[in-house]
Design a protein around this motif. Structure first.
Motif, PDB file in Angstrom:
ATOM      1  N   TYR B  50       0.861  -1.173   0.000  1.00  0.00           N
ATOM      2  CA  TYR B  50       0.000   0.000   0.000  1.00  0.00           C
ATOM      3  C   TYR B  50       0.902   1.228   0.000  1.00  0.00           C
ATOM      4  O   TYR B  50       1.761   1.377   0.861  1.00  0.00           O
ATOM      5  N   THR B  55      -7.233   1.912  -0.958  1.00  0.00           N
ATOM      6  CA  THR B  55      -7.038   1.397   0.401  1.00  0.00           C
ATOM      7  C   THR B  55      -7.176  -0.114   0.490  1.00  0.00           C
ATOM      8  O   THR B  55      -6.651  -0.721   1.413  1.00  0.00           O
ATOM      9  N   LEU B  56      -7.865  -0.733  -0.459  1.00  0.00           N
ATOM     10  CA  LEU B  56      -7.927  -2.194  -0.509  1.00  0.00           C
ATOM     11  C   LEU B  56      -6.920  -2.660  -1.547  1.00  0.00           C
ATOM     12  O   LEU B  56      -7.033  -2.350  -2.727  1.00  0.00           O
ATOM     13  N   LYS B  58      -4.830  -5.697  -3.423  1.00  0.00           N
ATOM     14  CA  LYS B  58      -4.808  -7.135  -3.745  1.00  0.00           C
ATOM     15  C   LYS B  58      -3.378  -7.553  -4.042  1.00  0.00           C
ATOM     16  O   LYS B  58      -2.619  -6.822  -4.692  1.00  0.00           O
ATOM     17  N   GLU B  64      -5.229 -10.282   0.278  1.00  0.00           N
ATOM     18  CA  GLU B  64      -5.489  -8.856   0.169  1.00  0.00           C
ATOM     19  C   GLU B  64      -5.397  -8.217   1.552  1.00  0.00           C
ATOM     20  O   GLU B  64      -5.435  -8.908   2.579  1.00  0.00           O
ATOM     21  N   GLU B  66      -6.396  -4.340   3.753  1.00  0.00           N
ATOM     22  CA  GLU B  66      -7.101  -3.069   3.722  1.00  0.00           C
ATOM     23  C   GLU B  66      -6.433  -2.082   4.651  1.00  0.00           C
ATOM     24  O   GLU B  66      -6.222  -2.364   5.841  1.00  0.00           O
ATOM     25  N   LYS B  68      -6.627   0.984   6.891  1.00  0.00           N
ATOM     26  CA  LYS B  68      -7.644   1.751   7.625  1.00  0.00           C
ATOM     27  C   LYS B  68      -6.931   2.775   8.492  1.00  0.00           C
ATOM     28  O   LYS B  68      -6.408   2.444   9.570  1.00  0.00           O
ATOM     29  N   PHE B  74      -3.626  -2.563   9.104  1.00  0.00           N
ATOM     30  CA  PHE B  74      -3.356  -3.052   7.745  1.00  0.00           C
ATOM     31  C   PHE B  74      -3.407  -4.580   7.819  1.00  0.00           C
ATOM     32  O   PHE B  74      -2.411  -5.272   7.663  1.00  0.00           O
TER      33      PHE B  74
END
Lengths: 115, 114
Positions: B50, B55-56, B58, B64, B66, B68, B74
């Protein structure tokens, strides 16, 4: 065609000896690193070179000396080996300085055992 | 200072069930975050990253994660575990203070049972 290659894969040696680990990357990256992974799998940075210049030197004993003859190679020489040096040493490289945008590419590691 | 905390040192799941590996980070700025996997006696492989886009995120092998920000988390997920997922997983945060480098969490060992 291995991207980051380390040699040797295993190294068993006696206390007090001097040994070297070699690392080469064929990715064209400018930045290379040495990380130490202890028996609990914790990874800690030791050194970082950017285009042959030392840019990170964490609190590592002076017995450890990195050398980068060119930006594709980063070797690690260890003098007067001690039992506590037993660990897995990983070489890595990154496309950007610090790997903050793309992460690192790691070698397969060198398992050093000091007896 | 930047840091990551992996909330579980060991996670055990049955094959075919979901995987959740938890990671919280601490950073004074918008961080880059990564998950790496290490199979036994192997090097580390990048699963996903990331870097302030979606924010999501793969990654490879069906994983995957996310990002936040409100929860500074994470977490890594996979809908259905496979035996080959058994490995050590590391959550990683970028450190842009001074000279850039990546800071690794302590790792989570994932065991997958038949």
């Amino acid at each position: 065609d291995t991207a980051v290659s380390q040699t040797p894969k295993y190294l068993v040696t006696q206390m007090g000896n001097d040994k070297s680990i070699k690392c080469e990357q064929n990715l064209g990256h400018d930045t290379m690193y040495w990380y130490k992974q202890d028996s609990k799998k914790f990874l800690k940075i030791m050194f970082s070179y950017n285009n042959k210049e030392l840019i990170i030197n964490e609190t590592v004993p002076n017995r450890f000396s990195p050398k980068s003859p060119d930006k594709a190679h980063l070797n690690l020489h260890i003098n007067s080996l001690e039992l506590g040096d037993s660990a897995v040493y990983f070489c890595a490289s990154s496309q950007d300085r610090g790997g903050t945008n793309y992460g690192y590419t790691f070698g397969s590691g060198t398992r050093l055992t000091v007896v | 200072a930047q840091s990551v905390t992996q909330l579980d040192s060991h996670v055990s799941v049955s094959e075919g069930t979901p995987v959740l590996l938890r990671c919280n980070y601490s950073s004074s700025y918008s961080p880059s975050l990564f998950w790496y996997v290490q199979h036994p006696n192997k090097g580390l492989q990048l699963l996903l990253k990331y870097t302030s886009a979606a924010t999501l995120v793969k990654g490879i092998n069906g994983f995957e994660a996310e990002f936040k920000k409100s929860e500074t988390s994470f977490h890594l997920t996979k809908p259905s575990a496979h035996m080959s997922d058994a490995a050590e997983y590391f959550c990683v945060v970028s450190d842009r203070n001074g000279y850039n480098k990546l800071i690794f969490g302590a790792g989570t060992r994932l065991a997958v049972h038949p």
